[in-house]
Design an enzyme around this catalytic site. Structure first.
Site, mmCIF file in Angstrom:
data_model
loop_
_atom_site.group_PDB
_atom_site.id
_atom_site.type_symbol
_atom_site.label_atom_id
_atom_site.label_comp_id
_atom_site.label_asym_id
_atom_site.label_seq_id
_atom_site.Cartn_x
_atom_site.Cartn_y
_atom_site.Cartn_z
ATOM 1 N N LYS A 111 -35.502 28.903 -31.317
ATOM 2 C CA LYS A 111 -33.936 28.925 -31.079
ATOM 3 C C LYS A 111 -33.511 30.569 -31.127
ATOM 4 C CE LYS A 111 -32.766 24.278 -31.993
ATOM 5 N NZ LYS A 111 -34.105 23.935 -32.550
HETATM 6 C C1 LIG Z 1 -34.899 22.923 -31.418
HETATM 7 C C2 LIG Z 1 -36.281 22.683 -31.673
HETATM 8 C C3 LIG Z 1 -36.954 21.792 -30.756
HETATM 9 C C4 LIG Z 1 -36.456 20.979 -29.752
HETATM 10 O O1 LIG Z 1 -35.773 21.709 -28.646
HETATM 11 P P1 LIG Z 1 -34.669 21.334 -27.628
HETATM 12 O O2 LIG Z 1 -34.105 22.288 -26.700
HETATM 13 O O3 LIG Z 1 -33.703 20.772 -28.451
HETATM 14 O O4 LIG Z 1 -35.311 19.966 -26.893
HETATM 15 C C5 LIG Z 1 -38.319 21.830 -30.819
HETATM 16 N N1 LIG Z 1 -39.128 22.547 -31.840
HETATM 17 C C6 LIG Z 1 -38.614 23.400 -32.664
HETATM 18 C C7 LIG Z 1 -39.256 23.975 -33.710
HETATM 19 C C8 LIG Z 1 -37.074 23.351 -32.561
HETATM 20 O O5 LIG Z 1 -36.447 24.139 -33.455
#
Ligand SMILES: *Cc1c(COP(=O)(O)O)cnc(C)c1O
Length: 498
Positions: A111
């Protein structure tokens, strides 16, 4: 470039408008009206640094920003202080697959890739559309998003941020990450109750008339760092191109026409959708592999064309993918159903009122041609972590392991030998308890003991920013009730202005 809403194609918006708004008034999501073609530039793009590539891709979408503004946003976000290593992301080969590691940023989860730049895109957008009002970001979090948002908005001029999390609903490491957050414009607070209580409380604040008035009087605009903001989606397009060019550079693909497969551990469908957008811009993708855990609503959808959220919710070893409504799927379906707002609105309405919808046969076929859907249990996920470590000495986290596990199933079914990029979304040390269990250990002690133990048995160094949390001073320890949330927010607005 102009933008429109998935539920009303008549209106047109600029990039700054859609970044400032986040979501369209009638509930739709903003999408670009076209996809810029990058194919003719591949031979130039493949020599670019990550930052140069990001600037080039943003310049296609942020046509109401000057190149100087775009370059400044990129330069502030992807620095070598914030992201360890020569580039913000790396591609690691292990066991014949290519892991695109997106977790070398400040909070050790993918993120960061979007949330380090979103604050700068948002302040620039507000300057263009709202006369430079202060943006007050309110975020309810159950995990990774809160910390990544705090770190991204920390000390960014013209922004304030409060993160609220359920008192007993986050891991010890996540709580430490948030409670020790530095920065003059940040605040963190625990709320008694579960994640739903916190999230409902935040949603009510956005529509509370008294708070709206107070905000207006103080030149404050409420905003969220939500993953449906297009400002979080665009930064995620960049790394798909970057990874593809690294494959070319290393000789793993012979030319810039060669197709690849891409597997993504998926929750809200944002990350994989950015990959689809890259493919619309010319990235040669043969198959997207959409990987889920026991909450496999997307697997079922891809296989049947029916989305059904009426099912049990599981807490799994890959908690950032524990989700039953994947908001960004709406954008994919909009593009695949012929950009037909009325049909799309009907499906979304059916989901809201009846908990399910069925797409038409053409759309279902379009989805299944592009996407393979699969899922892994926690047990399978653990076995993947152990096998990858034993055979290739590669340590991956539980989310990444789900992608690998589902890719293995795809490969077993199809024998497809196309080179595969597996998107790696978190540091294994962020989920050290589950990774230790997978490696046959019994996790003991606190989160830091587990990090140390994992480091000891793997010989792979943990991220400094996680280990350093142990020594950091706790800055926030307030716990409030859901009813106290509006007062908490009001007090912050008053304090900040005074
Ligand atoms: C948020 C997240 C995801 C999922 O990603 P999306 O864009 O919501 O599909 C997968 N792995 C981790 C570690 C995350 O923080």
């Amino acid at each position: 470039m102009q933008y429109k809403s998935t539920r009303n194609s008549n209106l047109r918006f600029t990039a700054a408008e859609v970044i400032a708004k986040g979501i369209s008034e009638e509930g739709g999501l903003f999408v670009p009206t076209s996809f810029p073609a990058l194919k003719p530039e591949f031979h130039t793009l493949c020599k670019m640094s990550y930052q140069q590539l990001a600037s080039r891709i943003f310049s296609c979408y942020l046509t109401d920003f000057t190149q100087e503004e775009i370059d400044a946003c990129v330069a502030k976000a992807y620095t070598s202080e914030k992201f360890e290593g020569d580039a913000p992301v790396t591609l690691q080969e292990a066991g014949g697959r290519y892991f695109l590691e997106l977790w070398h940023g400040p909070t050790c989860a993918f993120k960061d890739m979007a949330l380090q730049i979103l604050p700068h895109l948002l302040t620039a957008s507000l300057e263009k559309t709202a006369g430079g009002k202060t943006a007050y970001i309110l975020t309810a979090t159950s995990g990774d998003t809160g910390k990544a948002a705090l770190d991204g908005f920390k000390d960014v001029k013209g922004t304030r941020i409060s993160v609220l999390y359920p008192h007993a609903g986050v891991s010890q490491m996540q709580q430490r990450q948030m409670d020790t957050q530095e920065g003059e414009n940040v605040s963190v607070c625990a709320v008694k109750g579960n994640f739903d209580d916190t999230q409902t409380g935040v949603k009510q604040i956005f529509t509370d008339p008294a708070l709206k008035k107070l905000a207006q009087e103080n030149d404050v605009l409420f905003s969220s760092a939500n993953s449906i903001n297009i400002g979080r989606l665009l930064p995620q397009i960049v790394y798909y191109f970057y990874a593809y060019f690294r494959l070319y550079e290393s000789g793993a693909i012979a030319d810039l026409e060669a197709p690849v497969n891409i597997a993504v551990p998926t929750g809200n469908f944002g990350n994989i959708l950015a990959g689809y957008y890259a493919s619309r811009m010319g990235l040669p993708v043969n198959k997207f592999v959409c990987a889920s855990n026991a909450n496999h609503v997307l697997t079922d959808f891809i296989n049947t064309g029916k989305y059904d959220k009426k099912r049990e919710f599981y807490i799994t070893a890959s908690p950032s993918m524990d989700i039953l409504v994947s908001s960004n799927l709406e954008r994919l379906l909009y593009h695949l159903c012929g950009e037909d707002c009325e049909t799309l609105s009907g499906w979304m309405h059916a989901l809201q009122t009846g908990g399910e919808y069925q797409v038409d046969a053409d759309t279902a076929r379009a989805v299944s041609v592009l996407f393979y859907g699969g899922c892994c249990t926690d047990e399978e996920t653990g076995a993947v972590i152990a096998a990858l470590f034993d055979k290739a000495h590669y340590l991956c986290d539980t989310h990444t392991a789900v992608a690998q596990g589902v890719y293995d199933k795809y490969f077993a079914e199809t024998g497809d030998n196309t080179p595969a990029i597996l998107v790696s979304t978190a540091s294994p040390y962020k989920f050290a308890d589950h990774v230790l269990t997978a490696l046959g250990e019994t996790p003991r002690g606190d989160a830091f003991d587990m990090v140390n133990r994992l480091e000891e048995i793997s010989g792979i160094p943990a991220q400094k920013q996680l280990k350093d949390l142990k020594k950091k001073k706790t800055r926030f320890s307030q716990v409030i009730t859901k009813e106290e949330m509006p007062g908490y927010v009001a007090q912050h607005i008053k304090d900040w202005q005074g």
